[in-house]
Design an enzyme around this catalytic site. Structure first.
Site, PDB file in Angstrom:
ATOM      1  N   LYS A  18      27.373  -4.289 -20.206  1.00 15.59           N
ATOM      2  CA  LYS A  18      28.408  -3.803 -19.270  1.00 15.59           C
ATOM      3  C   LYS A  18      27.774  -3.406 -17.942  1.00 15.59           C
ATOM      4  CE  LYS A  18      27.360   0.875 -19.612  1.00 15.59           C
ATOM      5  NZ  LYS A  18      26.648   1.616 -18.595  1.00 15.59           N
ATOM      6  N   ASP A  46      29.065   5.510 -24.585  1.00 16.50           N
ATOM      7  CA  ASP A  46      29.456   4.172 -24.104  1.00 16.50           C
ATOM      8  C   ASP A  46      29.971   3.272 -25.219  1.00 16.50           C
ATOM      9  OD1 ASP A  46      28.788   4.684 -21.496  1.00 16.50           O
ATOM     10  OD2 ASP A  46      26.793   3.771 -21.629  1.00 16.50           O
TER      11      ASP A  46
HETATM   12  O1  C5P Z   1      26.477   9.954 -25.513  1.00 17.66           O
HETATM   13  P1  C5P Z   1      25.099   9.481 -25.208  1.00 17.66           P
HETATM   14  O2  C5P Z   1      24.211   9.482 -26.425  1.00 17.66           O
HETATM   15  O3  C5P Z   1      25.060   8.183 -24.481  1.00 17.66           O
HETATM   16  O4  C5P Z   1      24.505  10.526 -24.197  1.00 17.66           O
HETATM   17  C1  C5P Z   1      23.132  10.711 -23.965  1.00 17.66           C
HETATM   18  C2  C5P Z   1      22.945  11.970 -23.164  1.00 17.66           C
HETATM   19  O5  C5P Z   1      23.475  11.804 -21.839  1.00 17.66           O
HETATM   20  C3  C5P Z   1      23.682  13.183 -23.717  1.00 17.66           C
HETATM   21  O6  C5P Z   1      22.914  13.846 -24.692  1.00 17.66           O
HETATM   22  C4  C5P Z   1      23.871  14.022 -22.477  1.00 17.66           C
HETATM   23  O7  C5P Z   1      22.682  14.700 -22.154  1.00 17.66           O
HETATM   24  C5  C5P Z   1      24.096  12.982 -21.386  1.00 17.66           C
HETATM   25  N1  C5P Z   1      25.527  12.719 -21.106  1.00 17.66           N
HETATM   26  C6  C5P Z   1      26.260  13.669 -20.398  1.00 17.66           C
HETATM   27  N2  C5P Z   1      27.579  13.419 -20.127  1.00 17.66           N
HETATM   28  C7  C5P Z   1      28.173  12.278 -20.518  1.00 17.66           C
HETATM   29  C8  C5P Z   1      27.444  11.298 -21.229  1.00 17.66           C
HETATM   30  C9  C5P Z   1      26.117  11.549 -21.498  1.00 17.66           C
HETATM   31  O8  C5P Z   1      25.738  14.716 -20.020  1.00 17.66           O
HETATM   32  N3  C5P Z   1      29.453  12.061 -20.208  1.00 17.66           N
END
Ligand code: C5P
Length: 295
Positions: free
Chosen positions: A13, A137
């Site tokens: 993406k 995502d």
């Molecule tokens: O959800 P994901 O594992 O992709 O997120 C990785 C890190 O990115 C989270 O632990 C957080 O620190 C940060 N994040 C965030 N806000 C979001 C998505 C991700 O702070 N909307």
């Protein structure tokens, strides 16, 4: 009984636009983004044998971050109360830590493919719950196409498919840590109902359909902090613009940078100017094309 197998495409993406509003009490950040699936994809072969004990093996030339594919498969098998020996053979093309959603896409592919391969149906509610548990995502990749992402990025609304665009994706191999990128934005723990960021994003969302993407002031809030740490990435964006890309932006929290071009030949020409980097000429994948790939 003989093995069941299938081979699936797991697409990447782009975030055509990405705004980070504020920090939330759950530790995540409140986002506004426009997701778009593109033709760059990994290929995953899945083999399944029902067995007495569950065993999940992944074979890939690249180590996948804390094996999100295995976690997705376990969630599916447990929910369906199945025991099986599942083998994944992943041909990786989407670079990791690049903001292209490679790991998230692989996880969503497992949520979609594994139940079908087992001859079962995973309720949509469970697929979305698991997707959200696996990463911010992942839910987008259950839909594909062009979509508006709100909240953590997991609240999704379909947008009308954009006309197919030609793009060049450039990856320098720099790995950006997503949590660190969020931290460097230093967003406050407050709500920002009436922020200029929100107003700007709304204007884009309202004019997206019917405008040409190159005329819209698309933005990615991470560029400000990530380009400061890695000036090479700002140089890639500048170079893409010089070669005719409009716009040229980073995707996600980086490090891949993409440029939109008016035709495939312009993309091919631009691709030749990036010695030492990995480049992929891609096209947008509409929701219909994405979902057709799953049937
Ligand atoms: O959800 P994901 O594992 O992709 O997120 C990785 C890190 O990115 C989270 O632990 C957080 O620190 C940060 N994040 C965030 N806000 C979001 C998505 C991700 O702070 N909307």
């Amino acid at each position: 009984m003989s093995s069941r197998f299938c081979s699936i495409k797991s697409f990447a993406k782009l975030n055509l636009d990405l705004r980070v509003l504020h920090k939330r009490v759950d530790g995540f950040h409140e986002l506004r983004t426009i997701f778009q699936t593109i033709s760059l994809h990994d290929t995953i072969r899945v083999e399944l044998d029902f067995a007495k004990r569950t065993q999940i093996d992944v074979s890939s030339p690249i180590e996948i971050a804390d094996n999100i594919v295995v976690r997705a498969a376990k969630l599916v098998l447990d929910e369906l109360k199945l025991r099986a020996w599942v083998r994944f053979f992943i041909r990786k093309r989407i670079p990791l830590g690049a903001g292209l959603g490679g790991g998230s896409s692989n996880a969503a592919s497992v949520l979609l493919a594994l139940p079908a391969l087992a001859g079962e149906t995973l309720p949509r509610e469970a697929a979305f719950r698991f997707a959200k548990m696996l990463g911010s995502d992942v839910p987008f990749f259950l839909h594909g196409g062009t979509a508006l992402g709100l909240g953590r990025g997991t609240e999704l609304y379909p947008l009308p498919d954009l006309p197919s665009h030609h793009a060049l994706v450039v990856s320098t191999g720099i790995h950006v840590s997503t949590p660190e990128a969020y931290r460097s934005l230093e967003r406050a723990l407050t709500s920002t109902d009436d922020s200029p960021i929100l107003r700007e994003f709304q204007t884009i969302a309202w004019t997206l359909n019917g405008s040409r993407l190159e005329q819209l002031p698309l933005k990615n809030d991470f560029e400000e902090v990530v380009f400061k740490i890695h000036p090479q990435l700002a140089a890639v964006a500048r170079k893409l613009r010089k070669l005719g890309a409009k716009p040229a932006r980073m995707t996600g929290s980086g490090s891949a940078v993409f440029g939109l071009f008016s035709n495939a030949q312009a993309v091919r020409q631009a691709a030749q100017s990036f010695a030492g980097a990995s480049v992929w000429p891609v096209r947008f994948v509409t929701r219909r094309q994405y979902q057709r790939a799953w049937q």
